[in-house]
Design a protein around this motif. Structure first.
Motif, PDB file in Angstrom:
ATOM      1  N   UNK A 183     -37.850 -31.375 -20.803  1.00 32.40           N
ATOM      2  CA  UNK A 183     -36.455 -31.279 -21.674  1.00 32.40           C
ATOM      3  C   UNK A 183     -36.814 -31.199 -23.101  1.00 32.40           C
ATOM      4  N   UNK A 184     -37.541 -32.015 -23.660  1.00 31.68           N
ATOM      5  CA  UNK A 184     -37.592 -31.960 -24.960  1.00 31.68           C
ATOM      6  C   UNK A 184     -38.120 -30.767 -25.597  1.00 31.68           C
ATOM      7  N   UNK A 185     -39.286 -30.395 -24.884  1.00 30.65           N
ATOM      8  CA  UNK A 185     -40.112 -29.099 -25.374  1.00 30.65           C
ATOM      9  C   UNK A 185     -39.163 -27.950 -25.087  1.00 30.65           C
ATOM     10  N   UNK A 186     -38.170 -27.973 -24.256  1.00 30.51           N
ATOM     11  CA  UNK A 186     -37.251 -26.774 -24.056  1.00 30.51           C
ATOM     12  C   UNK A 186     -36.430 -26.673 -25.211  1.00 30.51           C
ATOM     13  N   UNK A 187     -35.780 -27.821 -25.444  1.00 27.23           N
ATOM     14  CA  UNK A 187     -34.804 -28.066 -26.395  1.00 27.23           C
ATOM     15  C   UNK A 187     -35.440 -27.744 -27.883  1.00 27.23           C
ATOM     16  N   UNK A 188     -36.654 -28.288 -28.115  1.00 25.44           N
ATOM     17  CA  UNK A 188     -37.428 -27.635 -29.521  1.00 25.44           C
ATOM     18  C   UNK A 188     -37.634 -26.220 -29.283  1.00 25.44           C
ATOM     19  N   UNK A 189     -38.091 -25.508 -28.323  1.00 28.08           N
ATOM     20  CA  UNK A 189     -38.246 -24.305 -28.225  1.00 28.08           C
ATOM     21  C   UNK A 189     -36.858 -23.329 -28.559  1.00 28.08           C
ATOM     22  N   UNK A 190     -35.742 -23.860 -27.917  1.00 30.60           N
ATOM     23  CA  UNK A 190     -34.482 -23.046 -28.201  1.00 30.60           C
ATOM     24  C   UNK A 190     -34.192 -23.203 -29.732  1.00 30.60           C
ATOM     25  N   UNK A 191     -34.300 -24.399 -30.087  1.00 30.91           N
ATOM     26  CA  UNK A 191     -33.888 -24.651 -31.327  1.00 30.91           C
ATOM     27  C   UNK A 191     -34.667 -23.809 -32.502  1.00 30.91           C
ATOM     28  N   UNK A 192     -35.926 -23.666 -32.112  1.00 30.54           N
ATOM     29  CA  UNK A 192     -36.740 -22.929 -33.020  1.00 30.54           C
ATOM     30  C   UNK A 192     -36.589 -21.427 -33.008  1.00 30.54           C
ATOM     31  N   UNK A 193     -36.254 -20.847 -31.653  1.00 30.31           N
ATOM     32  CA  UNK A 193     -35.592 -19.437 -31.602  1.00 30.31           C
ATOM     33  C   UNK A 193     -34.398 -19.157 -32.307  1.00 30.31           C
ATOM     34  N   UNK A 194     -33.716 -20.063 -32.168  1.00 26.42           N
ATOM     35  CA  UNK A 194     -32.219 -19.883 -32.763  1.00 26.42           C
ATOM     36  C   UNK A 194     -32.457 -19.770 -34.329  1.00 26.42           C
ATOM     37  N   UNK A 195     -33.164 -20.775 -34.912  1.00 31.66           N
ATOM     38  CA  UNK A 195     -33.345 -20.858 -36.439  1.00 31.66           C
ATOM     39  C   UNK A 195     -34.296 -19.402 -37.024  1.00 31.66           C
ATOM     40  N   UNK A 196     -35.176 -19.294 -36.191  1.00 26.07           N
ATOM     41  CA  UNK A 196     -36.045 -18.100 -36.545  1.00 26.07           C
ATOM     42  C   UNK A 196     -35.174 -16.699 -36.671  1.00 26.07           C
ATOM     43  N   UNK A 197     -34.549 -16.668 -35.733  1.00 23.97           N
ATOM     44  CA  UNK A 197     -33.744 -15.215 -35.427  1.00 23.97           C
ATOM     45  C   UNK A 197     -32.320 -15.326 -35.925  1.00 23.97           C
ATOM     46  N   UNK A 198     -32.141 -16.207 -36.216  1.00 26.87           N
ATOM     47  CA  UNK A 198     -30.332 -16.365 -36.597  1.00 26.87           C
ATOM     48  C   UNK A 198     -29.512 -15.795 -35.433  1.00 26.87           C
TER      49      UNK A 198
ATOM     50  N   UNK B 252     -30.102  -7.336 -33.103  1.00 28.61           N
ATOM     51  CA  UNK B 252     -28.502  -6.254 -32.872  1.00 28.61           C
ATOM     52  C   UNK B 252     -28.765  -5.000 -32.343  1.00 28.61           C
ATOM     53  N   UNK B 253     -30.101  -4.431 -32.755  1.00 31.81           N
ATOM     54  CA  UNK B 253     -30.088  -3.087 -31.924  1.00 31.81           C
ATOM     55  C   UNK B 253     -30.766  -3.232 -30.476  1.00 31.81           C
ATOM     56  N   UNK B 254     -30.865  -4.408 -29.994  1.00 27.73           N
ATOM     57  CA  UNK B 254     -31.454  -4.507 -28.779  1.00 27.73           C
ATOM     58  C   UNK B 254     -32.963  -4.573 -28.741  1.00 27.73           C
ATOM     59  N   UNK B 255     -33.699  -4.503 -29.937  1.00 23.13           N
ATOM     60  CA  UNK B 255     -35.194  -4.624 -29.944  1.00 23.13           C
ATOM     61  C   UNK B 255     -35.643  -6.013 -29.727  1.00 23.13           C
ATOM     62  N   UNK B 256     -36.674  -5.985 -28.891  1.00 22.89           N
ATOM     63  CA  UNK B 256     -37.318  -7.302 -28.428  1.00 22.89           C
ATOM     64  C   UNK B 256     -37.942  -7.986 -29.813  1.00 22.89           C
ATOM     65  N   UNK B 257     -37.636  -9.203 -30.187  1.00 19.89           N
ATOM     66  CA  UNK B 257     -38.444  -9.697 -31.352  1.00 19.89           C
ATOM     67  C   UNK B 257     -39.319 -10.912 -30.647  1.00 19.89           C
ATOM     68  N   UNK B 258     -38.868 -11.573 -29.832  1.00 15.91           N
ATOM     69  CA  UNK B 258     -39.717 -12.802 -29.129  1.00 15.91           C
ATOM     70  C   UNK B 258     -39.358 -12.981 -27.819  1.00 15.91           C
ATOM     71  N   UNK B 259     -40.406 -13.697 -27.090  1.00 14.69           N
ATOM     72  CA  UNK B 259     -39.967 -14.447 -25.851  1.00 14.69           C
ATOM     73  C   UNK B 259     -40.776 -15.606 -25.649  1.00 14.69           C
ATOM     74  N   UNK B 260     -40.174 -16.124 -24.497  1.00 15.22           N
ATOM     75  CA  UNK B 260     -40.813 -17.513 -24.400  1.00 15.22           C
ATOM     76  C   UNK B 260     -40.656 -17.914 -22.879  1.00 15.22           C
ATOM     77  N   UNK B 261     -41.268 -19.025 -22.401  1.00 13.30           N
ATOM     78  CA  UNK B 261     -40.903 -19.669 -21.113  1.00 13.30           C
ATOM     79  C   UNK B 261     -40.568 -21.226 -21.289  1.00 13.30           C
ATOM     80  N   UNK B 262     -39.506 -21.503 -20.745  1.00 15.29           N
ATOM     81  CA  UNK B 262     -39.191 -22.881 -20.679  1.00 15.29           C
ATOM     82  C   UNK B 262     -39.225 -23.758 -19.463  1.00 15.29           C
ATOM     83  N   UNK B 263     -39.616 -25.087 -19.351  1.00 16.72           N
ATOM     84  CA  UNK B 263     -39.844 -25.622 -17.984  1.00 16.72           C
ATOM     85  C   UNK B 263     -39.014 -26.943 -18.169  1.00 16.72           C
TER      86      UNK B 263
END
Length: 791
Positions: A364-379, A345-356
């Motif tokens: 596609x499946x790996x990218x979707x899984x990565x997105x779901x993981x980031x969404x869940x992990x960081x609300x 919320x303050x703009x601090x970087x928490x995580x990064x990734x590169x999707x292909x």
């Protein structure tokens, strides 16, 4: 230069007339600015002194003050030069005093200006001055007969003698201020701008085809067409000329020159002088006037373009912030992958990734899984998607991914945001200092995420010229453009206010009275000593003295500090007035702030003093009613239509939602989610006459549009915001038998050496589009579509 009182008064009166104020207001404002006060500070906290001049008036005042002071300095130099030559007269002094522009002053000075040896000087040295005088004095005499008496070793024959006399008389004409003024006025009113393609450049300069055979009045050429033609000329595609109307204009100009020789008879002398006047126009004056008019046209076009840049930048900076929420930023890419960055919320970087998810890997499946993981992990609450290459494909990936969320889980809000300037920031020294361990490509994703949270706080890190806010960005005076855009950033930052304990150094640098050095000092002090608990603690910052504190304090906010008023825009110098208002209400500051009902019962007049007048008291009441109010609008997003992902998906009649990306003099560009902005011409912005598109829309607005025209091969989209869905434009176009090529701007792709993406609506490409009339409200035709350009 030290201005005397008379000169200062004249300058104040001139500016007062221009900005709709009194000379005393201008004088007071000029005094504050000369003392180092900033425009935002004077506009907000010195209303009593200036009589309430706003920031727009003050910006114009500051700009004109510089020009007029330079004019006065030049006036003094010219007067001194002529006086030193012993040639000053009362009439000349009066003319110099009355010159209102630098050009007029230079016309007067021209005969007295030190110059290199001219043909006229040589002719006088050869004894031909009396011959010129004799021809002018005796109009009935044959010039050839008179010339025969002036032959010498240096003047071989009659022809040489007459040529010398001609040079002397012509020089007098070219230095005649009255004649120069008349010719300039005549051409400003009557001249035509003519463009013609250079043979063999038709294919290479196809994007400028509307100017291959083009002519229009100099006085009516709009900024975008002038800049387009100048670019075409610079690229060697067209020849560009400015001159009188071929239908008699040249003859009228020659007659004006001859009139200053009083050639009223048919005597031999007058006939010779008329021929000489024509020669003077063709050989001497026409070239000078053309250069002057071209320069004036360029300056006028640049000023108009810079005004468009400034308005668009202001709209972008003051766009609605999504707020302090955990955000996932996605910088789309195909072969190099989609770069992802999570900020809190303050703009601090928490995580990064590169999707292909795209070619060549198609994970596609790996990218979707990565997105779901980031969404869940960081609300994650927000997903910001850059609007560059593969933007729509990335948005579809996100949409498909969000459908995979478990039932009952709230899906983040996805928003396509402009990534203009993100790559510039990523490679900047500032980004390297901020993220020394982060790959350049991932820094762009961070910027995209943060600019959704707070556009202003993130965009101030990018040089304004790199954000992309207008047409022909690289064709205008870069110093002037930079100065104008920096002023816009300063006004925007101070209009919103800055949280002293969370703001970055680049954001603080734009606060009134600070700058990069003090901003860095504030951040260093904050890092070393912890958060500021009061505004007055700013005085503990190294090198931040009372003057800087006075300028900046009111624009800096401290939430939940020891002094409640520090969270408002009330200046510390006026805290006593605020406390008197609070005491009159029988309350304490914290409980009264935000209580509009209690404050409505207060009479502002009761708290006016010698130091603080009614404007300041009213401002204090307004701030107590809505403390720390943000002038920016409420955040909302455009919803792109499902199944509309590329230009071939568009059909006339479709009603779509989109975001205004840019506003030009001829209309607004709207992103409807197909990698290609559509144009809503000024005539299609509303069901009424619109003179200035900014009256209706601004960059960042979410609007509903109807697709009027689609030209997929040439990547052009015509849109309408009228209730009839552009039916009037269709009827007019059909009546003309299809596309009206008109005289629009150059079409399509970027020229070589063009600016970075973002210099135009989506990059430094030429734009244009001439309506059927110069009013700008002609029917929509292909000429409007010519303004389109690939994102």
């Amino acid at each position: 230069m030290q201005m005397n009182e008379q000169v200062t008064t004249r300058i104040s009166r001139t500016i007062a007339t221009e900005i709709g104020a009194s000379a005393s207001q201008v004088g007071a404002a000029a005094g504050l600015l000369d003392e180092g006060a900033t425009v935002p500070f004077v506009a907000r906290y010195r209303k009593e002194v200036t009589g309430g001049l706003d920031d727009t008036q003050l910006r114009t005042l500051a700009d004109r003050l510089g020009y007029l002071r330079e004019l006065e300095a030049r006036r003094e130099t010219v007067s001194a030069s002529i006086s030193d030559q012993g040639k000053m007269t009362d009439d000349l002094a009066k003319a110099i005093f009355g010159a209102e522009t630098k050009a007029a002053l230079e016309d007067i000075y021209l005969p007295y200006k030190p110059k290199r040896r001219t043909k006229a000087m040589i002719a006088r040295e050869n004894g031909l001055g009396p011959l010129a005088d004799a021809i002018l004095a005796d109009r009935g005499a044959e010039p050839e007969v008179l010339a025969a008496g002036y032959l010498s070793e240096n003047v071989a024959d009659v022809k040489a003698a007459l040529n010398g006399a001609r040079d002397i008389v012509a020089e007098g004409l070219t230095e005649n201020a009255a004649l120069l003024g008349e010719l300039r006025t005549f051409l400003q009113r009557e001249a035509l701008v003519s463009a013609k393609v250079i043979p063999g450049q038709e294919q290479a300069g196809a994007k400028f085809s509307d100017y291959f055979e083009h002519s229009e009045a100099w006085s009516k050429v709009p900024s975008h067409r002038a800049l387009a033609m100048m670019r075409a000329s610079n690229e060697g595609v067209i020849t560009l000329d400015i001159g009188p109307d071929p239908e008699g204009g040249k003859e009228r100009a020659e007659a004006m020159v001859a009139s200053h020789l009083n050639t009223r008879t048919e005597g031999a002398g007058d006939q010779w002088l008329r021929k000489m006047a024509g020669w003077t126009w063709r050989v001497k004056l026409s070239l000078t006037m053309t250069v002057d008019l071209m320069s004036e046209l360029r300056q006028r076009a640049q000023e108009e373009a810079i005004q468009v840049f400034a308005r668009n930048l202001k709209d972008l900076l003051l766009a609605a912030p999504a707020g302090a929420k955990a955000t996932l930023g996605l910088d789309p890419g195909i072969r190099t992958g989609v770069k992802a960055a999570v900020v809190d919320a303050t703009g601090k970087v928490l995580d990064t990734a590169t999707l292909y998810p795209f070619q060549p890997r198609m994970d596609v499946r790996g990218s979707e899984a990565a997105l779901l993981g980031l969404i869940a992990k960081h609300n994650i609450e927000l997903i910001a998607i850059g609007n560059g290459t593969a933007s729509r494909e990335t948005e579809k990936l996100v949409s498909d991914t969000l459908k995979l969320l478990p039932r009952g889980v709230k899906a983040p809000t996805k928003v396509v945001v402009s990534e203009a300037g993100a790559s510039v920031y990523s490679a900047s020294e500032l980004a390297a200092r901020e993220f020394p361990d982060l790959d350049v490509s991932l820094r762009g994703a961070v910027s995209i995420a943060r600019r959704l949270q707070d556009p202003l706080a993130e965009l101030v890190k990018i040089e304004p010229k790199s954000i992309g806010v207008g047409q022909y960005q690289h064709d205008v005076d870069q110093h002037r453009l930079g100065k104008s855009l920096e002023a816009v950033v300063e006004d925007a930052v101070n209009a919103v206010g800055v949280d002293l304990n969370t703001a970055s150094a680049p954001l603080l640098a734009h606060v009134s009275g600070l700058g990069p050095s003090l901003a860095e000092a504030i951040v260093a002090h904050r890092d070393a000593n912890g958060a500021f608990d009061s505004r007055k603690a700013l005085l503990d910052v190294s090198r931040l003295g009372p003057s800087a504190f006075e300028q900046c304090a009111g624009f800096l906010r401290i939430a939940d500090g020891e002094e409640p008023l520090d969270a408002s825009s009330v200046h510390p110098e006026a805290y006593d007035v605020a406390r008197k208002i609070v005491a009159a209400c029988g309350r304490d500051v914290r409980s009264l702030m935000g209580d509009a009902a209690a404050l409505k019962r207060v009479r502002a007049e009761e708290f006016v003093s010698e130091r603080f007048g009614l404007p300041t008291v009213r401002d204090i009441l307004g701030e107590l009613e809505k403390p720390g109010r943000d002038p920016r609008p409420t955040f909302k997003t455009a919803t792109f239509a499902d199944g509309v992902e590329q230009i071939s998906d568009l059909k006339p009649g479709m009603v779509l939602e989109g975001t205004v990306t840019n506003v030009a003099a001829f209309g607004a560009f709207v992103d409807v989610g197909v990698h290609q902005d559509g144009l809503v011409h000024v005539s299609q912005l509303a069901d009424r006459f619109v003179k200035d598109p900014h009256e209706v829309v601004k960059a960042g607005d979410v609007v509903k549009v109807t697709v009027v025209e689609v030209d997929a091969p040439r990547k052009r989209i015509g849109l309408s915001m009228r209730k009839d869905g552009g039916a009037s434009a269709k009827q007019d176009r059909n009546a003309r038998g299809g596309f009206d090529r008109g005289n629009g701007g150059p079409k399509g792709g970027a020229p070589k050496g063009g600016g970075p993406r973002g210099a135009g609506p989506k990059g430094g490409r030429p734009q244009g589009g001439k309506p059927k009339s110069d009013s700008g409200n002609g029917a929509l035709g292909a000429a409007l579509m010519d303004a389109m350009k690939k994102r």
